[in-house]
Design an enzyme around this catalytic site. Structure first.
Site, PDB file in Angstrom:
ATOM      1  N   CYS A  53      25.180  22.836  25.370  1.00 56.38           N
ATOM      2  CA  CYS A  53      25.399  22.994  26.806  1.00 56.38           C
ATOM      3  C   CYS A  53      26.809  23.490  27.090  1.00 56.38           C
ATOM      4  CB  CYS A  53      25.186  21.657  27.513  1.00 56.38           C
ATOM      5  SG  CYS A  53      23.511  21.014  27.389  1.00 56.38           S
ATOM      6  N   GLU A  79      28.948  22.276  29.261  1.00 58.70           N
ATOM      7  CA  GLU A  79      29.882  21.158  29.359  1.00 58.70           C
ATOM      8  C   GLU A  79      30.354  20.725  27.972  1.00 58.70           C
ATOM      9  OE1 GLU A  79      26.629  20.389  32.532  1.00 58.70           O
ATOM     10  OE2 GLU A  79      26.828  21.427  30.605  1.00 58.70           O
TER      11      GLU A  79
END
Length: 129
Positions: free
Chosen positions: A51, A53
């Site tokens: 991801c 993040e």
């Protein structure tokens, strides 16, 4: 436009999303004021992707920083997209509950929240005693 939004939008363009076409960019500011960016990286074996993040956090840690002060995540979705459960736990590992998180769309819609609001009852090192 904030510097974190600019950074997240910019890095989103580098996302590797040939399977879903769903590009996500993230930018984090640390307590030292540094900004780190990450984008999602898909893999044909879906669970092996990462991801945005997680990428931003990895860049932050690689640079020797470990304390989040602010998070901005942007995706090409109709509404601001929430962080997945794994990323919520990753954010909680490096940020206090009151750290602001802005979830946004490329069109400019934003939803502001905090790490604690996204992950109430977070698992932390205190449970490992």
């Amino acid at each position: 436009m904030t510097d974190l939004r600019r950074a997240a939008l910019s890095v989103r363009e580098n996302a590797y999303a040939p399977y879903s076409g769903f590009k996500v960019g993230a930018a984090v500011r640390t307590a030292s004021g540094a900004v780190f960016r990450g984008c999602n990286v898909e893999n044909v074996a879906y669970p092996e992707g990462t991801c945005a993040e997680a990428g931003a956090i990895a860049a932050m840690v690689a640079a020797g920083d470990t304390t989040l002060a602010e998070v901005y995540v942007v995706a090409g979705s109709p509404e601001p997209v929430p962080c997945c459960g794994g990323c919520r736990q990753k954010l909680a590992e490096f940020g206090a509950g009151d750290v602001p998180v802005t979830l946004a769309t490329v069109d400019g819609a934003e939803r502001r929240t905090t790490i604690a609001a996204m992950l109430p009852g977070a698992f932390d090192a205190g449970f490992m005693a």
